[in-house]
Design an enzyme around this catalytic site. Structure first.
Site, PDB file in Angstrom:
ATOM      1  N   LYS A   1       0.832  -1.207   0.000  1.00 54.55           N
ATOM      2  CA  LYS A   1       0.000   0.000   0.000  1.00 54.55           C
ATOM      3  C   LYS A   1       0.872   1.264   0.000  1.00 54.55           C
ATOM      4  CE  LYS A   1      -3.781  -2.497   0.304  1.00 54.55           C
ATOM      5  NZ  LYS A   1      -4.566  -2.763  -0.925  1.00 54.55           N
TER       6      LYS A   1
ATOM      7  N   SER B   1     -13.593  -2.131  -0.239  1.00 58.36           N
ATOM      8  CA  SER B   1     -13.450  -3.363   0.538  1.00 58.36           C
ATOM      9  C   SER B   1     -14.801  -4.066   0.676  1.00 58.36           C
ATOM     10  CB  SER B   1     -12.862  -3.049   1.912  1.00 58.36           C
ATOM     11  OG  SER B   1     -13.681  -2.133   2.576  1.00 58.36           O
TER      12      SER B   1
HETATM   13 MN    MN Z   1      -6.450  -3.793  -1.387  1.00 57.84          MN
END
Ligand code: MN
Ligand code: TSX
Length: 609
Positions: free
Chosen positions: A224, A266
């Site tokens: 990330k 998500s």
């Molecule tokens: Mn992800």
């Protein structure tokens, strides 16, 4: 390999300088060898940090439990340390870079006392690919080293590409728990309390400084932090796209293939879609990546994507042979499990694995746990954010092109979200900027009361990048518009679609079976790219005709009508929500193209009332 063997004098000095600050016991260079991996795993087992799983059931696998306070990314401790707050934008935590460096240098001073400093040279993307980027992570966590060895390409071959003066993104990481003389962790996951955790990004100098957390996105800095937050800034400056997207390959019965990327917030099943097993005979879906796509124009004017990662760091709960067989097989050997439950015979178990918990488990807190299905209050055995770390090469559906250094040519981009109403099963944007609009409004309905928002309202997560964009989100929208404008040949731009697997009836029943049946939607996407799809123009874009998508078992013609219905009143409400609640957040950084598109769409919808 010794630090003095490093041919890159700048890298060697940088490691030695940090060692002088952090004062570790010793320095180890991650060479990427399986011998070193095995040695680290053996040390971790001996130290009581993890347990080996049953070699018959899960060969080469180990399981960790983290500290209960260190189970997920910490968004309120994640910082974009740009010179100005405006550069970080309204959706990031801004912090002054000079002050932060002073504070964090203080935290790093002596932070590795009693520990080993590991230097991990890693490549995001196939080693030597023109699209790949190199980073070096300095960490005192062996868990980080072995996870990075699965998730990225690590070691000597990366140092070879760096040569004596190649560029790398410097990444500092410490769990933030120095050991006193003779002290040991006693197998307990080391980390710092929340108020000492920092996940810091310096977009102007392209640096990552992480402290206090050992977990996933906070600590595996290639993913990330580098491949999204820092890479998004590089991509803006260099004219490409660093995206939170899966990449898949779709092949029709005639053997013709296209590649598709897709961004979802998500809990939409992005990893499941990336590994989907199609239900329509003759069609094939293969996996290139499940989380991140870097896209750049090739000399032929097409956008090419690489998966910068080499593994999957997937959410375990809910993953079963039913929902994602390919993920289960990927994680059946040579994998790391974090915060899953362990069975008596040393296998893993989690909620939604597809079968009842056998006997007495050890839950993710390390306590004995017996399933009590009558007790709705029972705490889960696995943490809801429990993870598997699995090599992508073990995925049965991995595409042969997945490590192609030039990437794969992208024909379509999908956006999606969880929406019970309004948003149809699939629709296609009329042009690139309309597609940017669709990306900018990505979001899911709130299903459980959250602190900030009420049930039924939309939590927007534009491009699924809200937590991962390293600069001002309004400028990021503008960058997407600019990338479309820069296409040498507009007809070669990917087509952009919005999909929604989560429509419900008024009674709350799922209208679409999802999972492998989503291949029917991918088929329509494929045909739209070929120009052979049956479609119709509507005020919200191009849609399949009622007979364009073959109905799966259990979906009636009336269900299909609902799935493909253009809810004009619902979309007018959507326009209002975007105009009053969503777009104003971006102030004068919102591209005028998006505001204008919203007005045009409203006019079209009103005309259709
Ligand atoms: Mn992800
Ligand atoms: O991942 C999901 N996908 C994408 C699959 C390729 N999920 C799980 C989301 C949580 C991570 C889905 N859930 C999908 C989906 O397409 N659709 C749904 C909703 C749904 C759930 C259960 C059923 C149907 C739809 N079950 C039956 O109809 C029996």
């Amino acid at each position: 390999m010794n630090v003095n063997d490093i041919a890159h004098s700048g890298l060697k000095q940088w490691i030695l300088d940090f060692a002088e600050l952090a004062t570790p016991e010793n320095i180890v260079i991650a060479d990427g060898s399986s011998a070193q991996y095995d040695e680290l795993v053996a040390q971790q087992i001996a130290g009581g940090y993890c347990v080996p799983l049953n070699p018959e059931k899960k060969p080469g696998c180990i399981a960790y439990n983290s500290d209960p306070s260190d189970v997920a990314r910490v968004e309120n401790r994640t910082y974009i340390a740009a010179k100005t707050k405006e550069a970080a934008g309204p959706t990031n935590n801004w912090i002054d870079p000079d002050q932060l460096k002073t504070d964090m240098t203080g935290l790093y001073r002596g932070c590795m006392k009693g520990r080993t400093l590991y230097a991990i040279p890693f490549s995001m993307g196939p080693v030597g690919s023109p699209i790949a980027k190199i980073g070096v992570e300095l960490t005192d966590s062996a868990y980080v080293v072995i996870n990075m060895m699965i998730m990225t390409r690590v070691g000597s071959k990366v140092l070879d590409v760096l040569g004596t003066d190649g560029a790398f993104v410097p990444c500092y990481h410490s769990v933030g728990k120095p050991l006193a003389e003779g002290e040991s962790d006693n197998g307990v996951w080391p980390c710092a309390p929340i108020e000492k955790k920092y996940i810091s990004h310096f977009p102007e100098t392209r640096e990552i400084w992480s402290y206090g957390s050992g977990y996933g996105g906070n600590a595996l800095l290639g993913k990330k932090c580098l491949a999204l937050r820092i890479a998004s800034v590089l991509a803006r400056d260099e004219g490409w796209l660093a995206e939170h997207m899966l990449i898949l390959k779709v092949t029709n019965p005639e053997g013709k293939s296209i590649f598709v990327t897709g961004a979802f917030p998500s809990a939409c099943g992005k990893t499941n879609l990336a590994m989907l097993i199609p239900t329509i005979p003759g069609w094939k879906v293969e996996t290139v990546g499940d989380d991140i796509a870097w896209m750049k124009y090739g000399a032929d004017g097409q956008l090419y994507a690489i998966n910068p990662e080499a593994g999957f760091f997937g959410v375990a709960p809910g993953t079963s042979t039913e929902s994602n067989l390919n993920a289960m097989v990927s994680a059946s050997k040579n994998s790391i499990f974090t915060n899953c439950a362990i069975t008596e015979d040393k296998d893993i178990w989690w909620e939604g694995i597809g079968y009842d918990a056998p006997g007495t488990l050890i839950d993710w807190h390390g306590n004995e746990w017996v399933q009590d299905k009558g007790n709705k209050e029972q705490k889960t055995a696995a943490h809801p954010n429990a993870r598997f770390t699995a090599p992508a090469s073990q995925c049965p559906s991995i595409a042969s092109e997945w490590e192609d250094p030039k990437g794969v040519p992208i024909s379509a981009i999908l956006f999606g979200g969880r929406r019970a109403s309004t948003v149809p099963l699939v629709h296609q944007s009329s042009n690139w900027n309309h597609g940017v609009f669709l990306g900018s409004i990505v979001g899911s309905e709130i299903t459980a009361a959250a602190l900030d928002l009420k049930v039924g309202s939309i939590r927007r997560d534009p491009f699924a990048m809200l937590p991962f964009c390293g600069y001002n989100m309004g400028d990021y929208f503008q960058h997407w518009i600019n990338v479309g404008k820069a296409a040498k040949d507009q007809t070669k731009l990917p087509k952009i679609f919005y999909v929604n697997w989560f429509r419900k009836t008024a009674e709350g029943k799922w209208l679409w079976p999802g999972f492998g049946e989503n291949s029917r939607v991918l088929k329509w996407v494929f045909e739209s790219c070929q120009g052979t799809a049956k479609s119709v123009e509507t005020p919200i874009g191009t849609m399949p005709t009622l007979d364009a998508i073959d109905r799966p078992a259990g979906v009636s013609e009336d269900d299909m009508k609902q799935l493909l219905y253009v809810d004009v009143k619902g979309w007018l409400k959507e326009v209002d929500d975007i105009r009053t609640n969503h777009y104003p957040k971006f102030g004068d950084h919102l591209p005028k193209e998006l505001a204008e598109f919203l007005d045009q769409m409203e006019a079209k919808l009103k005309a259709a009332l």
